[in-house]
Enzyme design. Structure first.
Site, PDB file in Angstrom:
ATOM      1  N   LYS A 105     -19.712   8.905  -6.640  1.00  0.00           N
ATOM      2  CA  LYS A 105     -19.456   7.512  -7.035  1.00  0.00           C
ATOM      3  C   LYS A 105     -18.799   6.749  -5.884  1.00  0.00           C
ATOM      4  O   LYS A 105     -18.307   7.358  -4.939  1.00  0.00           O
ATOM      5  CB  LYS A 105     -18.559   7.496  -8.272  1.00  0.00           C
ATOM      6  CG  LYS A 105     -17.176   8.113  -8.031  1.00  0.00           C
ATOM      7  CD  LYS A 105     -16.403   8.274  -9.328  1.00  0.00           C
ATOM      8  CE  LYS A 105     -15.031   8.895  -9.069  1.00  0.00           C
ATOM      9  NZ  LYS A 105     -14.316   9.150 -10.335  1.00  0.00           N
ATOM     10  N   ARG A 153      -8.288   6.311 -22.018  1.00  0.00           N
ATOM     11  CA  ARG A 153      -9.098   5.547 -21.081  1.00  0.00           C
ATOM     12  C   ARG A 153     -10.540   5.699 -21.543  1.00  0.00           C
ATOM     13  O   ARG A 153     -10.852   5.366 -22.680  1.00  0.00           O
ATOM     14  CB  ARG A 153      -8.846   6.125 -19.663  1.00  0.00           C
ATOM     15  CG  ARG A 153      -9.091   5.181 -18.541  1.00  0.00           C
ATOM     16  CD  ARG A 153      -8.947   5.874 -17.191  1.00  0.00           C
ATOM     17  NE  ARG A 153      -9.978   6.888 -16.966  1.00  0.00           N
ATOM     18  CZ  ARG A 153     -10.207   7.523 -15.821  1.00  0.00           C
ATOM     19  NH1 ARG A 153      -9.458   7.251 -14.767  1.00  0.00           N
ATOM     20  NH2 ARG A 153     -11.144   8.419 -15.697  1.00  0.00           N
ATOM     21  N   TYR A 165       1.839 -12.632  12.393  1.00  0.00           N
ATOM     22  CA  TYR A 165       2.326 -13.597  11.405  1.00  0.00           C
ATOM     23  C   TYR A 165       3.780 -13.315  11.030  1.00  0.00           C
ATOM     24  O   TYR A 165       4.148 -12.172  10.759  1.00  0.00           O
ATOM     25  CB  TYR A 165       1.468 -13.532  10.132  1.00  0.00           C
ATOM     26  CG  TYR A 165       0.097 -14.140  10.295  1.00  0.00           C
ATOM     27  CD1 TYR A 165      -0.072 -15.474  10.673  1.00  0.00           C
ATOM     28  CD2 TYR A 165      -1.037 -13.376  10.073  1.00  0.00           C
ATOM     29  CE1 TYR A 165      -1.338 -16.020  10.812  1.00  0.00           C
ATOM     30  CE2 TYR A 165      -2.307 -13.916  10.206  1.00  0.00           C
ATOM     31  CZ  TYR A 165      -2.451 -15.245  10.586  1.00  0.00           C
ATOM     32  OH  TYR A 165      -3.695 -15.784  10.730  1.00  0.00           O
ATOM     33  N   MET A 208      -6.028 -10.023   8.671  1.00  0.00           N
ATOM     34  CA  MET A 208      -7.328  -9.791   8.028  1.00  0.00           C
ATOM     35  C   MET A 208      -8.293  -9.039   8.937  1.00  0.00           C
ATOM     36  O   MET A 208      -8.972  -8.108   8.514  1.00  0.00           O
ATOM     37  CB  MET A 208      -7.936 -11.132   7.596  1.00  0.00           C
ATOM     38  CG  MET A 208      -9.224 -10.968   6.819  1.00  0.00           C
ATOM     39  SD  MET A 208      -9.961 -12.544   6.373  1.00  0.00           S
ATOM     40  CE  MET A 208      -8.767 -13.175   5.212  1.00  0.00           C
TER      41      MET A 208
END
Ligand SMILES: *Cc1c(COP(=O)(O)O)cnc(C)c1O
Length: 403
Positions: free
Chosen positions: A45, A143, A268, A316
């Site tokens: 998966k 779940r 930043y 990013m």
């Protein structure tokens, strides 16, 4: 789709990306197959945990796995489209999923409630052929899976459908909540009861399956007829008990170099200021590529023969690392994590270390790798052509192309 990188033989790569070591997948698969008495399902998966579903599946089938497992029907059909004909189980689908296609293309589905059962049975009736189902019991996660209070009724309904010729219950499955911390006795007990109730309803499931990677490694009583292993095949051991082979290296070339004076703010918000004059190298990967921003200031990479601290905020698309007074050339390749040619064993960061720096688990790091990264597969038998040209004796029937 993930673009291929250029030829692996051509030296350092000009863009960030991963290299998947299929020989490691092969070795891990064999070690799991050797541990269990029954079937090994390769769980691929989430694009094979970020390693490539088709490539991991093919490699695993060549090295001892006999089943494939995925979450969605779409993932299962992707494996069929790639020519894989091994048994495939898809265990998490909406009630209006295209179960008719699942039946037609021989994909087993897990069923955990009556509505799903009836939808799958309708698909079987339409196809004129029994839908193959695995009844899924919730063994303690609250779940997916049938709530324990609904299980007996689900089994009875499934038996009715068997007698009507619309479905065949080939399996009963559970999933352990707490296997990575050792054995999950209450999950195991719930499963035992579930299997007994299924039999009492007249069902005769050939495949009882409960264990994923952690329980397969630590709890032989959970092995039953089949184990579902995903993380372990790509070298991740949630139980921390076993040495598996890491299967992915993430690299990025240096695309900028700056020599800066003391007290320079980096990135930043200037979360890091240089203590003295130093050399900073810029890597063109950031959180959009899956580097967790929370690891800023803690993480390290391997570059120019040593570990280098990530300084300032991971942004990013970019990450800055501190080289001190060492030199580096533009284009030099940094290893973010994973086995690295030329680096002494244990020197390059591991995916487990990145997970620690990010307060998460390695699964989240490898499945979070961004789509714009390149990806190369090395080793193993990767191309169907290579598999088909191997002698028929060594090619499991499950691997032969349907085309
Ligand atoms: C993901 C998953 C697995 C595989 O788990 P690993 O710990 O990665 O081996 C097995 N079974 C189910 C139901 C899953 O969702």
């Amino acid at each position: 789709m993930i673009a291929p990188l250029h030829d692996p033989g051509a030296g350092p790569r000009s863009r960030p990306g991963s290299v998947v070591h299929l020989d490691a997948v092969a070795a891990n698969t064999r070690s799991f197959a050797d541990r269990v008495p029954g079937h090994l399902m390769a769980v691929v998966k989430a694009d094979g945990f970020g390693h490539g579903a088709v490539e991991v599946a093919r490699t695993a089938l060549l090295h001892g796995a006999t089943w494939l497992g995925v979450t969605s029907l779409e993932e299962a059909l992707g494996l069929r489209d790639a020519g894989l004909v091994a048994p495939v189980l898809s265990w998490l689908n909406p009630v209006d999923a295209d179960f008719a296609t699942a039946v037609r293309r021989n994909v087993d589905v897990a069923v955990s409630d009556r509505d799903h059962l009836l939808a799958v049975a309708r698909a079987g009736r339409t196809a004129g052929r029994r839908a193959r189902v695995h009844l899924h019991l919730d063994t303690g996660m609250a779940r997916d899976g049938a709530a324990p209070g609904t299980w007996a009724a689900l089994c009875a309904a499934a038996r009715v459908q068997e007698l009507a010729g619309t479905v065949q219950v080939v399996g009963v499955m559970g999933h352990l909540a707490c296997a990575s911390a050792g054995s999950d006795a209450s999950g195991r007990a719930a499963f035992r009861v579930g299997v007994a109730l299924a039999r009492r309803a007249g069902l005769r499931p050939q495949l009882r399956h409960l264990a994923a990677t952690a329980a397969t490694l630590t709890d032989p009583e959970s092995h039953y007829d089949l184990v579902r292993v995903g993380a372990g095949l790509v070298g991740i051991d949630p139980s921390g008990t076993t040495s598996l082979a890491p299967a992915l290296t993430l690299t990025a070339p240096v695309i900028g170099i700056q020599r800066v004076p003391a007290d320079t703010g980096v990135g930043y918000d200037h979360t890091f200021r240089t203590g003295r004059a130093t050399t900073l190298a810029l890597l063109g990967v950031g959180y959009a590529d899956g580097l967790p921003r929370i690891a800023s200031g803690r993480a390290e990479v391997w570059l120019a023969g040593a570990r280098r601290r990530v300084v300032g905020r991971i942004s990013m698309d970019q990450t800055v690392v501190d080289l001190g007074d060492d030199g580096v050339l533009l284009g030099a390749e940094a290893t973010v994590f994973g086995p690295t040619a030329g680096a002494p064993a244990g020197s390059a960061p591991t995916v487990d270390e990145w997970a620690e720096w990010a307060d998460t688990i390695p699964h989240e790091i490898v499945t979070g790798l961004g789509a714009r990264l390149g990806r190369l597969h090395r080793g193993g038998a990767v191309s169907l052509g290579a598999i088909e040209s191997a002698s028929a004796a060594v090619v499991p029937a499950a691997l032969r192309s349907v085309r």
